[in-house]
Design an enzyme around this catalytic site. Structure first.
Site, mmCIF file in Angstrom:
data_model
loop_
_atom_site.group_PDB
_atom_site.id
_atom_site.type_symbol
_atom_site.label_atom_id
_atom_site.label_comp_id
_atom_site.label_asym_id
_atom_site.label_seq_id
_atom_site.Cartn_x
_atom_site.Cartn_y
_atom_site.Cartn_z
ATOM 1 N N LYS A 132 5.754 0.894 2.864
ATOM 2 C CA LYS A 132 4.607 1.614 2.322
ATOM 3 C C LYS A 132 4.057 2.657 3.298
ATOM 4 C CE LYS A 132 3.149 -1.520 -1.382
ATOM 5 N NZ LYS A 132 3.395 -0.618 -2.491
ATOM 6 N N PHE A 190 4.759 -11.531 -4.567
ATOM 7 C CA PHE A 190 5.565 -10.379 -5.000
ATOM 8 C C PHE A 190 6.302 -9.835 -3.781
ATOM 9 C CE2 PHE A 190 6.579 -5.980 -5.817
ATOM 10 C CZ PHE A 190 7.127 -6.047 -7.089
ATOM 11 N N ASP A 223 5.884 -10.902 4.858
ATOM 12 C CA ASP A 223 5.999 -9.660 4.101
ATOM 13 C C ASP A 223 4.690 -8.903 4.299
ATOM 14 O OD1 ASP A 223 5.776 -7.705 2.162
ATOM 15 O OD2 ASP A 223 6.796 -8.864 0.613
#
Length: 398
Positions: A252, A138, A223
């Site tokens: 985040k 993802f 990532d």
């Protein structure tokens, strides 16, 4: 407004892109949040892994308030002191030598994809643009990051997607090596797959990836949007595997609760993105950079990475005790305070029952509980959460 009023008004005016839980959070402190009716919850999801310092850490709040009184935004047409200080702090603590700031993880991945393609084109010509990505991965919900995401459920309604991505199995070096062609410019991978169900690769996988990329002149892109900033007990997950990338994306918890993302890379690669090739209007503005600097300093001075390792190990031990008592628990896996529990049944009904008992958890896949608590969590918090999960498994006959 109470929770019911907020839910009813939201149903009338918001685009329904989220399947929201019947809770309206209005306040947070540490690992605890409260809803609009005053009910208290232990938060084991931390804003999907965003609030690593816990909610409303005083040092971050103070930095935001101070910066808000001086300057909020000027655009990247000007030099920004806080942005420079944050970039220096990140490159001092990582493999990187340069930083590009943006607003989110998807935006950071967009920047990484563009850099990989631009570097491939500059060095080898227009045919060298393909990026190998992982099944079950993802990377975001923009069109490019959606195209790079290896989950059909989030891709299929939006085709045709961007060309130039090919999928290979995660944690399978021979399959990846066989997939490399003269068109391949990079490999994009999460060091640990988060939305995929907290899948930790074999110890030699990432070092093997780096060796393969070096041998075939490919760029290795990590990532680290979910795994970064202490989540795994290390500042970045790649440190646990001893295999640095050429490009890395973070977001985040970088901002301690405010939206900021970054793409980090080497000085040599950064030269491929000159003026006009990429931009982000709000990226790295004074407010978010001041918050991120305070968050990074707090993460280190309060030794929260050590706490992630210590309490993470305790959490896994308590969950493995659950596994020993309940047949429904198939596997406990993870690193630090990034933990997944695989069940032999639908995990989602447990989520709502846990919520009723004041514990917030998350299910990224049908059969997986995912725990991404604030790094300030204590062993007492873990005992409370595991106690609730034990009760729910007993009631379910699991």
């Amino acid at each position: 407004m109470n929770t019911q009023e907020i839910m009813e008004r939201a149903a009338r005016v918001l685009v329904p892109t989220y399947s929201r839980y019947p809770v309206a959070i209005v306040r947070g402190e540490g690992a605890t949040v409260w809803d609009a009716d005053g009910k208290e919850y232990l938060d084991l999801a931390a804003g999907l892994g965003t609030s690593n310092l816990g909610h409303c850490h005083p040092r971050v709040v103070e930095a935001i308030a101070h910066q808000a009184s001086r300057l909020l935004h000027v655009s990247n047409l000007y030099h920004i002191e806080e942005q420079v200080r944050l970039a220096e702090a990140l490159v001092e603590r990582s493999f990187a030598e340069r930083a590009f700031f943006c607003n989110s993880g998807a935006e950071a991945n967009e920047a990484a994809i563009k850099l990989a393609r631009k570097a491939g084109r500059d060095r080898y010509g227009p045919g060298r643009h393909e990026i190998l990505v992982m099944e079950n991965s993802f990377h975001g919900r923009t069109m490019a990051t959606l195209s790079a995401t290896g989950q059909a459920k989030v891709r299929e309604d939006f085709e045709p997607l961007l060309e130039g991505f090919r999928f290979v199995p995660f944690n399978d070096l021979p399959a990846l090596e066989a997939a490399v062609t003269e068109r391949t410019c990079a490999v994009l991978v999460e060091p640990i797959q988060g939305e995929g169900g907290v899948i930790v690769p074999d110890e030699g996988y990432l070092p093997g990836l780096r060796r393969l990329c070096d041998a075939r002149d490919l760029l290795l892109v990590y990532d680290e949007i979910q795994t970064g900033f202490g989540r795994t007990g290390h500042l970045f997950a790649y440190e646990a595997f001893g295999a640095p990338p050429h490009i890395m994306t973070v977001a985040k918890s970088l901002g301690g609760g405010v939206p900021i993302g970054a793409m980090l890379t080497t000085d040599d690669l950064a030269q491929h993105l000159g003026p006009g090739t990429h931009a982000s209007t709000f990226g790295g503005n004074p407010l978010v950079c001041a918050a991120a600097l305070a968050a990074l300093e707090t993460l280190e001075t309060e030794q929260l990475m050590a706490n992630a390792r210590k309490v993470g190990a305790y959490f896994r031990q308590r969950l493995e005790e659950l596994q020993a008592r309940h047949q429904a628990v198939r596997e406990v896996r993870g690193l630090g305070l990034m933990i997944g529990v695989e069940l032999d049944r639908d995990a989602r009904p447990f989520l709502l029952k846990a919520l009723e008992r004041g514990v917030i958890i998350n299910c990224p896949r049908e059969t997986v509980w995912r725990f991404l608590p604030p790094l300030v969590i204590t062993e007492a918090d873990v005992d409370r959460a595991v106690g609730v999960l034990d009760e729910l498994l007993v009631e379910d006959g699991a």
